[in-house]
Design a protein around this motif. Structure first.
Motif, PDB file in Angstrom:
ATOM      1  N   LEU A  92       0.861  -1.179   0.000  1.00 54.54           N
ATOM      2  CA  LEU A  92       0.000   0.000   0.000  1.00 54.54           C
ATOM      3  C   LEU A  92       0.900   1.231   0.000  1.00 54.54           C
ATOM      4  N   GLU A  97       1.018   4.958   0.424  1.00 51.56           N
ATOM      5  CA  GLU A  97       0.131   5.957   1.012  1.00 51.56           C
ATOM      6  C   GLU A  97       0.848   7.292   1.136  1.00 51.56           C
ATOM      7  N   LYS A 138       1.862   8.606  -6.200  1.00 53.43           N
ATOM      8  CA  LYS A 138       1.784   7.225  -5.727  1.00 53.43           C
ATOM      9  C   LYS A 138       1.531   6.240  -6.874  1.00 53.43           C
ATOM     10  N   ASP A 145      -6.211   4.920  -5.815  1.00 52.30           N
ATOM     11  CA  ASP A 145      -7.245   5.475  -4.932  1.00 52.30           C
ATOM     12  C   ASP A 145      -8.048   4.342  -4.299  1.00 52.30           C
ATOM     13  N   GLU A 194      -8.981   3.706  -1.437  1.00 59.49           N
ATOM     14  CA  GLU A 194     -10.025   4.042  -0.466  1.00 59.49           C
ATOM     15  C   GLU A 194     -11.400   4.119  -1.120  1.00 59.49           C
ATOM     16  N   THR A 249      -2.846   2.132  -3.787  1.00 57.64           N
ATOM     17  CA  THR A 249      -2.449   3.492  -3.404  1.00 57.64           C
ATOM     18  C   THR A 249      -3.619   4.151  -2.681  1.00 57.64           C
ATOM     19  N   ALA A 250      -3.305   5.009  -1.736  1.00 52.25           N
ATOM     20  CA  ALA A 250      -4.375   5.675  -0.977  1.00 52.25           C
ATOM     21  C   ALA A 250      -3.852   6.952  -0.342  1.00 52.25           C
ATOM     22  N   ALA A 251      -4.645   8.005  -0.447  1.00 51.74           N
ATOM     23  CA  ALA A 251      -4.362   9.233   0.298  1.00 51.74           C
ATOM     24  C   ALA A 251      -5.001   9.168   1.682  1.00 51.74           C
ATOM     25  N   GLU A 252      -5.977   8.277   1.835  1.00 54.00           N
ATOM     26  CA  GLU A 252      -6.671   8.107   3.121  1.00 54.00           C
ATOM     27  C   GLU A 252      -6.626   6.630   3.511  1.00 54.00           C
ATOM     28  N   PRO A 253      -5.467   6.122   3.890  1.00 59.91           N
ATOM     29  CA  PRO A 253      -5.348   4.685   4.163  1.00 59.91           C
ATOM     30  C   PRO A 253      -6.272   4.196   5.265  1.00 59.91           C
ATOM     31  N   ARG A 262       2.483  -1.447   4.345  1.00 64.56           N
ATOM     32  CA  ARG A 262       2.272  -0.027   4.078  1.00 64.56           C
ATOM     33  C   ARG A 262       3.606   0.690   3.859  1.00 64.56           C
ATOM     34  N   ARG A 274       5.049   4.541   3.216  1.00 70.20           N
ATOM     35  CA  ARG A 274       4.697   5.962   3.272  1.00 70.20           C
ATOM     36  C   ARG A 274       5.481   6.757   2.237  1.00 70.20           C
TER      37      ARG A 274
END
Length: 348
Positions: free
Chosen positions: A30, A32, A39, A156, A158, A189-193, A206, A208
């Protein structure tokens, strides 16, 4: 058009490449970090490394010249499956028809990104539905077409959960993440994991990704966006705040006009402020609304620079907008954000 180069994130690349070279790269990752920091582009770089046919000895980079590398860079590799949130214009009847519609829409989106690799962020209504995960599982059942491995990128991630209580798509993905097929790698990928359920987070490693230094964003603006006057380049870099995707929106006339109207409404009587809030699209927090907030920040910062010494009111106003932008990335309803922010700005 081929993808633009990966900008920055050398330390993350070195860690991932080192893990791959030593046979320790997890099958589920992931990536993030802030929205627009790169990402998914780094995920594509990793896919290129995993699928490269002739990696240079001792190098931590894909060769960039073999057939697989070229196919990844043109988003045409049959063993690379890049899933992005979609907003379907048509609704299917049965499950098979829905999967067909997703496959068609995803093909159109990939074709658009081949034509314009500097794509914009997806709309707030787009998501990963259960049909998208079913399509993914079908592709996982196939053997690799031209190499040893398959790579699945879920951008994305999330958006697998459009709102609380709707976890069907995320749950359908669980078994694949828990027992991934041999030689298959998942890159989410996630901006809000934290919006992802713990059941998914527990099955992936994960990684970062930090905001980019201004020097890297400047290089991106100059090489990929055509540069321009030094003042405009600096303005774009400031508004990007370490995220190159935001730099692409730095000269958006629509966002500039929206920011001007928002400030005017904040200074107007209360009914005008509420009218502006109600005009916001209720599910566009990550799109046009965020772009407007970025322009609003730039206008306030311009006032600070013009004043020479920042006043308490301007400092508070900037802080309120920064807070609203963070909340917008959490997909809070823009109508509510606009109402609260306009009241806050009216006070200061």
């Amino acid at each position: 058009m081929p993808l633009h180069p990966l900008y920055g994130h050398e330390s993350v690349c070195n860690r991932l490449a080192g893990a791959f070279a030593s046979g320790r790269l997890p099958q589920g990752l992931l990536l993030e970090g802030p929205q627009g920091v790169g990402k998914q582009r780094l995920g594509l770089w990793l896919a290129q490394l995993l699928l490269c046919e002739t990696p240079p000895a001792g190098s931590k980079e894909p060769c960039g010249a073999c057939r697989s590398c070229r196919l990844v860079l043109s988003l045409s590799h049959p063993d690379l499956h890049w899933f992005v949130p979609l907003e379907l214009g048509k609704k299917g009847g049965d499950a098979d028809k829905q999967v067909e519609l997703v496959e068609e829409a995803l093909g159109e989106e990939m074709a658009a990104r081949r034509e314009r690799p500097l794509y914009e962020s997806v709309s707030g209504l787009a998501g990963h539905g259960i049909a998208a995960v079913r399509l993914m599982l079908r592709r996982l059942a196939l053997t690799p077409a031209i190499g040893r491995r398959k790579v699945v990128i879920i951008g994305d991630a999330e958006r697998l959960i459009p709102q609380q209580g709707q976890e069907a798509a995320a749950n359908a993905l669980l078994k694949a993440l828990e027992e991934p097929p041999t030689e298959t790698h998942f890159v989410l990928t996630a901006a809000e994991p934290e919006a992802l359920p713990p059941t998914i987070l527990s099955r992936i490693v994960r990684v970062r990704m930090a905001r980019l230094p201004d020097s890297i964003v400047t290089a991106f603006v100059e090489k990929e966006l055509g540069g321009g006057e030094q003042r405009l380049v600096e303005q774009r870099v400031r508004s990007a705040d370490g995220c190159k995707l935001l730099a692409q929106k730095g000269d958006s006339q629509g966002a500039q006009e929206a920011a001007r109207q928002f400030l005017a409404a904040a200074r107007a009587p209360t009914p005008a402020r509420y009218e502006l809030a109600l005009r916001q699209m209720p599910f566009q927090a990550r799109g046009a609304f965020t772009a407007m907030l970025n322009e609003l920040l730039e206008r306030l910062r311009e006032e600070v620079r013009a004043a020479g010494t920042p006043s308490r009111k301007l400092t508070e106003a900037i802080a309120r907008v920064l807070e609203a932008r963070e909340q917008a990335q959490g997909n809070v309803n823009p109508q509510l954000l606009a109402a609260v922010l306009s009241e806050d700005l009216a006070e200061v």
